[in-house]
Design a protein around this motif. Structure first.
Motif, PDB file in Angstrom:
ATOM      1  N   LEU A   1       9.789  -1.440 -13.448  1.00 59.89           N
ATOM      2  CA  LEU A   1       9.089  -2.110 -12.356  1.00 59.89           C
ATOM      3  C   LEU A   1       9.267  -1.313 -11.068  1.00 59.89           C
ATOM      4  O   LEU A   1      10.073  -0.380 -11.002  1.00 59.89           O
ATOM      5  N   VAL A   2       8.522  -1.694 -10.032  1.00 56.80           N
ATOM      6  CA  VAL A   2       8.537  -0.949  -8.771  1.00 56.80           C
ATOM      7  C   VAL A   2       9.137  -1.821  -7.663  1.00 56.80           C
ATOM      8  O   VAL A   2       8.581  -2.868  -7.331  1.00 56.80           O
ATOM      9  N   PRO A   3      10.274  -1.405  -7.081  1.00 57.70           N
ATOM     10  CA  PRO A   3      10.832  -2.148  -5.946  1.00 57.70           C
ATOM     11  C   PRO A   3      10.002  -1.880  -4.690  1.00 57.70           C
ATOM     12  O   PRO A   3      10.202  -0.897  -3.987  1.00 57.70           O
ATOM     13  N   MET A   4       9.061  -2.761  -4.432  1.00 55.98           N
ATOM     14  CA  MET A   4       8.098  -2.563  -3.356  1.00 55.98           C
ATOM     15  C   MET A   4       8.721  -2.752  -1.983  1.00 55.98           C
ATOM     16  O   MET A   4       8.474  -1.969  -1.058  1.00 55.98           O
TER      17      MET A   4
ATOM     18  N   THR B   1      -1.038  -3.300 -12.828  1.00 52.48           N
ATOM     19  CA  THR B   1      -0.253  -2.449 -11.943  1.00 52.48           C
ATOM     20  C   THR B   1       0.387  -3.269 -10.833  1.00 52.48           C
ATOM     21  O   THR B   1       1.568  -3.107 -10.520  1.00 52.48           O
ATOM     22  N   LEU B   2      -0.386  -4.152 -10.210  1.00 58.85           N
ATOM     23  CA  LEU B   2       0.166  -5.015  -9.165  1.00 58.85           C
ATOM     24  C   LEU B   2       1.298  -5.875  -9.708  1.00 58.85           C
ATOM     25  O   LEU B   2       2.264  -6.174  -8.999  1.00 58.85           O
ATOM     26  N   GLY B   3       1.188  -6.243 -10.964  1.00 55.29           N
ATOM     27  CA  GLY B   3       2.212  -7.078 -11.584  1.00 55.29           C
ATOM     28  C   GLY B   3       3.561  -6.403 -11.718  1.00 55.29           C
ATOM     29  O   GLY B   3       4.555  -7.060 -12.007  1.00 55.29           O
ATOM     30  N   LYS B   4       3.606  -5.088 -11.494  1.00 54.70           N
ATOM     31  CA  LYS B   4       4.863  -4.368 -11.583  1.00 54.70           C
ATOM     32  C   LYS B   4       5.650  -4.365 -10.274  1.00 54.70           C
ATOM     33  O   LYS B   4       6.815  -3.974 -10.252  1.00 54.70           O
ATOM     34  N   LEU B   5       4.991  -4.765  -9.189  1.00 53.06           N
ATOM     35  CA  LEU B   5       5.638  -4.711  -7.879  1.00 53.06           C
ATOM     36  C   LEU B   5       6.600  -5.878  -7.692  1.00 53.06           C
ATOM     37  O   LEU B   5       6.322  -7.012  -8.092  1.00 53.06           O
ATOM     38  N   ARG B   6       7.728  -5.591  -7.053  1.00 50.70           N
ATOM     39  CA  ARG B   6       8.737  -6.616  -6.803  1.00 50.70           C
ATOM     40  C   ARG B   6       9.169  -6.593  -5.338  1.00 50.70           C
ATOM     41  O   ARG B   6       9.350  -5.529  -4.732  1.00 50.70           O
ATOM     42  N   ILE B   7       9.339  -7.791  -4.786  1.00 53.03           N
ATOM     43  CA  ILE B   7       9.847  -7.989  -3.435  1.00 53.03           C
ATOM     44  C   ILE B   7      11.189  -8.699  -3.560  1.00 53.03           C
ATOM     45  O   ILE B   7      11.305  -9.688  -4.287  1.00 53.03           O
TER      46      ILE B   7
ATOM     47  N   ASP C   1      14.098   4.285  -2.231  1.00 46.79           N
ATOM     48  CA  ASP C   1      12.793   4.587  -1.641  1.00 46.79           C
ATOM     49  C   ASP C   1      11.951   3.314  -1.533  1.00 46.79           C
ATOM     50  O   ASP C   1      10.792   3.263  -1.942  1.00 46.79           O
ATOM     51  N   THR C   2      12.575   2.280  -0.984  1.00 46.13           N
ATOM     52  CA  THR C   2      11.959   0.955  -0.902  1.00 46.13           C
ATOM     53  C   THR C   2      11.765   0.558   0.561  1.00 46.13           C
ATOM     54  O   THR C   2      12.639   0.770   1.403  1.00 46.13           O
ATOM     55  N   TRP C   3      10.627  -0.010   0.837  1.00 43.50           N
ATOM     56  CA  TRP C   3      10.287  -0.479   2.188  1.00 43.50           C
ATOM     57  C   TRP C   3      11.268  -1.565   2.617  1.00 43.50           C
ATOM     58  O   TRP C   3      11.529  -2.522   1.868  1.00 43.50           O
ATOM     59  N   LEU C   4      11.812  -1.448   3.814  1.00 43.68           N
ATOM     60  CA  LEU C   4      12.678  -2.481   4.378  1.00 43.68           C
ATOM     61  C   LEU C   4      11.944  -3.210   5.496  1.00 43.68           C
ATOM     62  O   LEU C   4      11.571  -2.603   6.508  1.00 43.68           O
TER      63      LEU C   4
ATOM     64  N   GLU D   1       0.817  -1.211   0.000  1.00 42.13           N
ATOM     65  CA  GLU D   1       0.000   0.000   0.000  1.00 42.13           C
ATOM     66  C   GLU D   1       0.854   1.265   0.000  1.00 42.13           C
ATOM     67  O   GLU D   1       0.504   2.259  -0.633  1.00 42.13           O
ATOM     68  N   GLU D   2       1.995   1.214   0.691  1.00 41.49           N
ATOM     69  CA  GLU D   2       2.874   2.380   0.725  1.00 41.49           C
ATOM     70  C   GLU D   2       3.574   2.600  -0.613  1.00 41.49           C
ATOM     71  O   GLU D   2       4.047   3.695  -0.902  1.00 41.49           O
ATOM     72  N   ALA D   3       3.639   1.559  -1.434  1.00 42.93           N
ATOM     73  CA  ALA D   3       4.277   1.690  -2.743  1.00 42.93           C
ATOM     74  C   ALA D   3       3.392   2.416  -3.739  1.00 42.93           C
ATOM     75  O   ALA D   3       3.870   2.872  -4.785  1.00 42.93           O
ATOM     76  N   LYS D   4       2.108   2.583  -3.434  1.00 43.23           N
ATOM     77  CA  LYS D   4       1.173   3.165  -4.397  1.00 43.23           C
ATOM     78  C   LYS D   4       1.328   4.671  -4.606  1.00 43.23           C
ATOM     79  O   LYS D   4       1.475   5.120  -5.737  1.00 43.23           O
ATOM     80  N   PRO D   5       1.323   5.476  -3.554  1.00 38.49           N
ATOM     81  CA  PRO D   5       1.267   6.922  -3.784  1.00 38.49           C
ATOM     82  C   PRO D   5       2.475   7.427  -4.580  1.00 38.49           C
ATOM     83  O   PRO D   5       3.615   7.101  -4.297  1.00 38.49           O
ATOM     84  N   GLY D   6       2.188   8.213  -5.605  1.00 44.72           N
ATOM     85  CA  GLY D   6       3.248   8.847  -6.368  1.00 44.72           C
ATOM     86  C   GLY D   6       3.943   7.949  -7.364  1.00 44.72           C
ATOM     87  O   GLY D   6       4.829   8.391  -8.092  1.00 44.72           O
TER      88      GLY D   6
END
Length: 491
Positions: A235-238, A177-183, A266-269, A160-165
């Motif tokens: 892709l987005v480093p979630m 869009t969800l398919g772009k997120l990476r862990i 800017d990735t969640w740890l 959820e925090e990866a969404k804004p901006g």
């Protein structure tokens, strides 16, 4: 049947029944001379399947007699010094006392009007743990059922925090869009990361496995490369999941370096410290968790290295506002007006609704033993693992994988006369099964580079180096027996 309801009229019945149960367990613990009886599924299952649950015994003594045969006699006892298998700890008595209290009162920790003091005790323990981690006053968290749930909730918040901006979040097809997120997670990390990704709708490719070095710690050079590749591909480093105590090796990823990479991208740890959280109270090893204070979220399993009964776990966040992603309001339970009235409802931050007062066990432990008392027990098993490493490294019969940071040893028996890797695998598998069947000891198994290895998870301060040496001899004996019988069959 009302005589079985716990209330003011049945207090004496309650006292007698529970006392009898405690005496049965105490007698069984005192008489246990090995961790397991070796009972098989085929032997035990028919006895349990033969119980007619529609014909009650109408007597707690008779029910305990039956339970003795169905469970207590053949249970796997983690308190025995030769139980060396999984992340199961012997439990401390103050926690068991807390368990007895919370089960009888049966508070539900979802809302204030169901728990009152229980809510405040849980919140105080969350604040205490956050302080031990090094989080500031904005931190918060909630108790959970275990590390898997904690990891799931942390990754939900990260998603959820990866969404804004982020570019693409207004796309008409949210699944794309969800398919772009990476862990990003260590190849030695816990499987719950992959499971969480599936539950969060991210797809099978969402988790990027980061290689580990010979020390079984995440390689930060490889992580940096994967993060850069992720961004370059649009892709987005979630999130990055660092592990403070891998299940197989007890290895601790390089937290300060990983935190630096997360800040850069800017990735969640998230730090999965389900196993290594005992270091938070360690008088000797707290430095091994340096960098954990930079995490966005942390998993702790008190029921591993704090010697608590299952379940006792928590997820903590550096910024309490991120817990809003788990908040839903129901008019019958936690209406929005309660927030403005400053009524503390723990369900506002939990994935669960009805939830046990598991925090009481840890509270009683700290009030009786103190944090340093718990930490010294964890230091003892870590010291033992170091001695076990020295023993294994000097024993030509065994190959040991990595020096322990915590209390886990991964090794395998290497027969002097056998060079076939598949044959060595079979010998180790047989030795583990034969040892379990004998009941003399219980050890775990895993794979390293595709080959079968054995594992000691040392969480019992009563285990000694002599116990380890004796179990190693038993393993070698079973393996040699298998190899000898194999040669006889071949000839």
């Amino acid at each position: 049947m009302r005589s079985h309801l716990l209330n003011d009229l049945t207090a004496e019945h309650y006292r007698r029944s529970v006392t009898e149960g405690v005496e049965r367990v105490a007698a069984r613990l005192a008489a246990t001379d090995r961790p397991f009886t070796g009972v098989t599924v085929d032997a035990l299952a028919p006895r349990i399947e033969g119980i007619d649950l529609d014909r009650p015994l109408h007597d707690s003594t008779a029910a305990l007699d039956e339970l003795e045969e169905l469970y207590l006699r053949d249970a796997v006892y983690f308190h025995h010094p030769r139980y060396l298998a999984h992340l199961n700890c012997p439990v401390v008595i103050p926690a068991v006392l807390g368990e007895a209290v919370l089960s009888a009162v049966n508070s539900s920790l979802d809302t204030w009007d169901q728990s009152a003091g229980g809510t405040l005790i849980e919140r105080r323990l969350i604040d205490w743990t956050a302080g031990r981690i090094g989080f500031g006053p904005a931190a918060d968290g909630v108790f959970t059922s275990g590390g898997s749930q904690s990891n799931l909730q942390a990754l939900l918040l990260a998603r959820e925090e990866a969404k804004p901006g982020r570019a693409g979040w207004n796309a008409p097809d949210i699944s794309d869009t969800l398919g772009k997120l990476r862990i990003f997670a260590s190849e030695a990390g816990h499987f719950s990361v992959q499971k969480s990704a599936g539950l969060l709708g991210l797809g099978p490719d969402a988790v990027v496995s980061v290689p580990v070095g010979a020390d079984k710690r995440m390689q930060t050079v490889a992580l940096a490369h994967e993060l850069e590749r992720c961004v370059a591909e649009g892709l987005v480093p979630m999130a990055v999941v660092a592990t403070a105590g891998t299940t197989d090796f007890g290895s601790i990823d390089p937290l300060p370096e990983i935190a630096e990479l997360c800040a850069r991208h800017d990735t969640w740890l998230h730090v999965d410290a389900a196993y290594g959280c005992g270091l938070l109270v360690s008088p000797a090893r707290r430095r091994l968790l340096d960098g954990i204070e930079r995490a966005d979220s942390v998993t702790v399993d008190y029921h591993k290295s704090f010697f608590q009964p299952v379940s006792s776990s928590a997820v903590l966040v550096r910024d309490a506002s991120t817990l809003r992603h788990a908040t839903y309001h129901a008019d019958y339970l936690n209406p929005r007006r309660m927030v403005t009235e400053r009524i503390p409802n723990q369900v506002d931050k939990s994935l669960q609704t009805t939830r046990r007062f598991d925090a009481l066990k840890l509270w009683m432990t700290l009030r009786v033993m103190g944090a340093a008392g718990v930490g010294s027990l964890f230091d003892e098993v870590c010291d033992l693992a170091r001695q076990g490493w020295d023993l294994l490294a000097a024993d030509l019969r065994f190959d040991v994988v990595v020096e322990p940071q915590l209390s886990t040893l991964v090794f395998r028996y290497i027969p002097a006369a056998v060079t076939d890797p598949a044959g060595i695998d079979r010998a180790n598998l047989y030795a583990r099964k034969a040892l379990f069947a004998s009941g003399d000891a219980v050890v775990a198994g895993t794979k390293v580079a595709g080959r079968h290895y054995l594992k000691f998870t040392l969480l019992n301060p009563e285990t000694t180096l002599d116990d380890i040496a004796a179990v190693l001899d038993l393993i070698a004996g079973h393996a040699e027996q298998y190899l000898g019988e194999s040669l006889d069959r071949a000839s």
